[in-house]
Scaffold this active site. Structure first.
Site, mmCIF file in Angstrom:
data_model
loop_
_atom_site.group_PDB
_atom_site.id
_atom_site.type_symbol
_atom_site.label_atom_id
_atom_site.label_comp_id
_atom_site.label_asym_id
_atom_site.label_seq_id
_atom_site.Cartn_x
_atom_site.Cartn_y
_atom_site.Cartn_z
ATOM 1 N N ASP A 70 4.544 44.817 68.906
ATOM 2 C CA ASP A 70 4.932 46.014 68.174
ATOM 3 C C ASP A 70 4.817 47.211 69.117
ATOM 4 O O ASP A 70 3.992 47.200 70.049
ATOM 5 C CB ASP A 70 4.029 46.215 66.950
ATOM 6 C CG ASP A 70 4.639 47.147 65.919
ATOM 7 O OD1 ASP A 70 5.121 46.653 64.890
ATOM 8 O OD2 ASP A 70 4.654 48.375 66.154
ATOM 9 N N THR A 98 15.147 42.038 55.882
ATOM 10 C CA THR A 98 16.159 42.101 54.828
ATOM 11 C C THR A 98 17.281 43.022 55.292
ATOM 12 O O THR A 98 17.075 44.225 55.458
ATOM 13 C CB THR A 98 15.546 42.634 53.521
ATOM 14 O OG1 THR A 98 14.447 41.794 53.154
ATOM 15 C CG2 THR A 98 16.572 42.635 52.402
ATOM 16 N N THR A 132 13.627 47.646 57.551
ATOM 17 C CA THR A 132 14.983 48.157 57.327
ATOM 18 C C THR A 132 14.920 49.182 56.190
ATOM 19 O O THR A 132 15.332 48.904 55.065
ATOM 20 C CB THR A 132 15.958 47.030 56.961
ATOM 21 O OG1 THR A 132 15.429 46.278 55.853
ATOM 22 C CG2 THR A 132 16.172 46.095 58.140
ATOM 23 N N ASN A 149 16.084 40.139 44.707
ATOM 24 C CA ASN A 149 15.474 41.417 44.361
ATOM 25 C C ASN A 149 16.293 42.164 43.321
ATOM 26 O O ASN A 149 15.740 42.848 42.453
ATOM 27 C CB ASN A 149 15.294 42.273 45.613
ATOM 28 C CG ASN A 149 14.040 41.899 46.385
ATOM 29 O OD1 ASN A 149 13.244 41.077 45.941
ATOM 30 N ND2 ASN A 149 13.849 42.497 47.545
ATOM 31 N N ASN A 204 7.629 42.980 31.723
ATOM 32 C CA ASN A 204 6.529 43.850 31.338
ATOM 33 C C ASN A 204 6.999 45.299 31.390
ATOM 34 O O ASN A 204 7.214 45.853 32.468
ATOM 35 C CB ASN A 204 5.334 43.648 32.280
ATOM 36 C CG ASN A 204 4.775 42.235 32.180
ATOM 37 O OD1 ASN A 204 4.510 41.744 31.087
ATOM 38 N ND2 ASN A 204 4.632 41.578 33.318
ATOM 39 N N ALA A 205 7.171 45.882 30.223
ATOM 40 C CA ALA A 205 7.627 47.277 30.169
ATOM 41 C C ALA A 205 6.552 48.194 30.736
ATOM 42 O O ALA A 205 5.357 47.948 30.593
ATOM 43 C CB ALA A 205 7.944 47.662 28.726
ATOM 44 N N CYS A 262 10.549 47.574 48.837
ATOM 45 C CA CYS A 262 11.606 46.557 48.793
ATOM 46 C C CYS A 262 12.632 46.797 47.688
ATOM 47 O O CYS A 262 13.784 47.112 47.972
ATOM 48 C CB CYS A 262 10.985 45.168 48.639
ATOM 49 S SG CYS A 262 10.100 44.605 50.103
ATOM 50 N N LYS A 267 14.936 50.246 47.603
ATOM 51 C CA LYS A 267 15.864 50.419 48.730
ATOM 52 C C LYS A 267 16.797 49.232 48.869
ATOM 53 O O LYS A 267 17.947 49.382 49.316
ATOM 54 C CB LYS A 267 15.102 50.711 50.022
ATOM 55 C CG LYS A 267 14.170 49.622 50.535
ATOM 56 C CD LYS A 267 14.786 48.789 51.622
ATOM 57 C CE LYS A 267 13.798 47.802 52.215
ATOM 58 N NZ LYS A 267 14.446 46.870 53.175
#
Length: 437
Positions: free
Chosen positions: A30, A121, A85, A212, A255-256, A264, A267
Site C-alpha cells: 500500500d 468493485t 473505487t 448490492n 428490517n425497516a 459499498c 456508491k
C-alpha cells in the site's frame, strides 16, 4: 503459493491476512506509510472483529509481510488488486484512478505466467479494458476477476469460509490457467464445499453490483412499506415477519429503519446506474433511482420524528445519538445515516451528543462540528431525547429503567426497531419505532 495483495485497506488487509492463514506466503502493498506501519506491527488500522487476532497469528508464522514498495510484489505467482473505487466527486460514476494506478505500477513488476486478479468493485467492462492494457506491457500475464462479498463485521469469516467464489476469466487456455491458479489459492475452502462459478469478465463484474443493488432494493422496499404502515397505523415489523416467511422472499434485509449507508451499497448502486447509462441500458435501472431516493428520505423522516418527540421544536433540545458507524461492529462512517441525522438535528437547533463504541475518531474527521462523548453514561446524562441509530449490542441491551434515571426526558426513537417497545413503555418511556404504531 507466493501471493501479493495490492491495496491494504478494508478489503486488502483482511484478504492478505486470510490468504496467509490458508498457508500462502503473502506480501501486502500500500502507498500509505501509516497503514503499512500499523499492519507491520500487527495492528489493524480499522475496527474489524477478529482481524487483530488473525494478524498476530499469521505474522507469527512468517508468512505475512507488508511493504510500501511495489517491487516487493515481484516473484509472486498471483497478484490480488484490492484498491478502492469511491464515487467520483460530483458524479454517480465510480472513480477508477486507484485501480488504474495500481495496475499500471504493478505491470512493471510482472513476470510471464503471473495471474493478476481484480477484486475491486468496478463498472462492467473494466476488466476487458485492463486485460488489453496488461497485454501491451506483459503479454504472457493473465487477468482474472474475482469479486469480493465481504460484510463489515464478518469480513474474516466471509474470506476464510465464503458462501461462493466467482471467477471471471478469459476464454481458452489462459482462462484454464487462471482458474487453476485460483483453485490452488482457495484450495482449503473449495475442499470444504464452497461453490464456485467460472464465467466471463462482464458477468463476474456484474455479480457484485447486481447483488448490492438487490440488497439495497430489499431495504428500500421495507422502508417504503414503513411509510405506508405509519400512514395506515400498521406494524412494519409484523409485516416483515409475515412476508419473510415466504421462502421466495425471506426475512433477511427486511428490517425497516433509517436506511443503508457505508462505503459499498450507496456508491455501488449509483455507479451501476451511471454505467448502464453509458451502455445505453439506463432504462433498465431507473428503479434504482427510487431505491436511492427512498433511502435518503429516511434520514429526513427520522429528523421529523425526532422533532415530534421534542414537542414540535428542536431548538435547545438535548439529543443523544446512540451510534455513529453506518452499522454495528464497524468503525466505518462513510455515508453514515446516523451521522447525517445528527448533523441535520444540530443544524436545526438541537444540542446533539454522539456516542459510539468504535467510530468516534472517524466521525470527528467527517463531522468535526458535532459533540462526541465516548462514555455512554456521560452521553445519556441529561438528555431530553435518545435516538438509537446504530444497533450496537450494548444499545440493544440497555435497561430502560436504569437509563430512565439518567436522562432528563424519557423519549426514545428506535431507528432500527431493535428494542422491546413494551418494556420501554412499561418503564415510562415515550417510545417511537420506525413504521410501528
Amino acid at each position: 503459493m507466493r501471493i501479493s495483495v495490492i491495496g491494504c485497506g478494508y478489503l486488502g488487509a483482511v484478504h492478505a491476512a486470510a490468504m496467509a492463514k490458508l498457508g500462502h506466503d503473502v506480501v501486502g502493498i500500500d502507498v500509505d506509510d501509516r497503514k503499512i506501519a500499523e499492519l507491520q506491527a500487527g495492528r489493524a488500522p480499522f475496527f474489524e472483529p477478529g482481524l487483530p487476532e488473525l494478524l498476530t497469528e499469521v505474522q507469527g508464522t512468517g508468512r505475512l509481510a507488508f511493504s510500501t514498495d511495489m517491487a516487493d510484489a515481484a516473484g509472486a505467482a498471483v497478484h490480488f488488486v484490492c484498491v478502492g473505487t469511491p464515487q467520483r466527486k460530483g458524479e454517480n460514476a465510480a472513480d477508477l484512478r486507484y485501480v488504474d494506478a495500481a495496475f499500471t505500477t504493478l505491470a512493471r513488476h510482472l513476470a510471464p505466467g503471473d495471474v493478476v486478479v481484480g477484486k475491486s468493485t468496478v463498472p462492467v467492462g473494466t476488466a476487458a479494458r485492463l486485460a488489453e492494457e496488461l497485454a501491451e506491457v506483459q503479454p504472457e500475464t493473465i487477468l482474472a476477476w474475482n469479486p469480493e462479498f465481504l460484510r463489515e463485521g464478518f469480513a474474516v469469516a466471509d474470506t476464510l469460509t465464503p458462501d461462493r467464489f466467482v471467477y471471471g476469466v478469459p476464454a481458452g487456455t489462459a482462462g484454464e490457467a487462471a482458474t487453476a491458479a485460483l483453485d490452488e489459492v482457495y484450495a482449503t475452502p473449495l475442499q470444504a464445499g464452497t461453490p464456485r462459478l467460472v464465467t466471463d469478465y462482464a458477468t463476474a463484474e456484474l455479480v457484485k453490483t447486481a447483488a448490492n443493488s438487490f440488497l439495497a432494493t430489499k431495504i428500500s422496499f421495507i422502508n417504503a412499506m414503513a411509510e405506508v404502515c405509519e400512514a395506515a397505523g400498521a406494524d412494519v415489523k409484523m409485516l416483515a415477519d409475515a412476508i419473510g416467511l415466504d421462502d421466495r422472499i425471506g426475512r433477511k434485509f427486511l428490517n425497516a429503519g433509517i436506511g443503508f449507508g457505508g462505503g459499498c451499497l450507496p456508491k455501488d448502486i449509483r455507479a451501476f446506474m451511471a454505467r448502464a447509462g453509458e451502455l445505453g441500458a439506463d432504462q433498465a435501472l431507473t428503479f434504482l433511482r427510487e431505491v436511492d431516493a427512498i433511502n435518503m428520505r429516511r434520514r429526513s423522516r427520522v429528523v421529523e420524528m425526532a422533532r415530534d418527540l421534542c414537542g414540535g421544536s428542536l431548538l435547545g433540545q438535548r439529543i443523544t445519538v446512540l451510534g455513529a458507524a453506518f452499522k454495528p461492529d464497524s468503525d466505518d462512517v462513510r455515508d453514515s445515516p446516523a451521522l447525517s441525522v445528527a448533523a441535520q438535528l444540530q443544524l436545526q437547533g438541537a444540542t446533539v451528543t454522539v456516542t459510539d463504541p468504535e467510530a468516534l475518531e472517524n466521525a470527528k474527521g467527517r463531522f468535526p462540528e458535532l459533540h462526541y462523548e465516548p462514555v455512554l453514561e456521560n452521553a445519556l446524562s441529561g438528555a431530553d431525547v435518545l435516538l438509537l441509530l446504530t444497533e450496537w449490542r450494548q444499545y440493544r441491551n440497555l435497561d430502560p429503567v436504569a437509563v430512565g434515571a439518567q436522562v432528563a426526558g424519557k423519549n426514545i426513537l428506535d431507528g432500527r426497531n431493535v428494542l422491546d417497545a413494551a418494556a420501554w413503555r412499561a418503564a415510562g418511556w415515550h417510545y417511537k419505532g420506525i413504521g410501528r404504531p
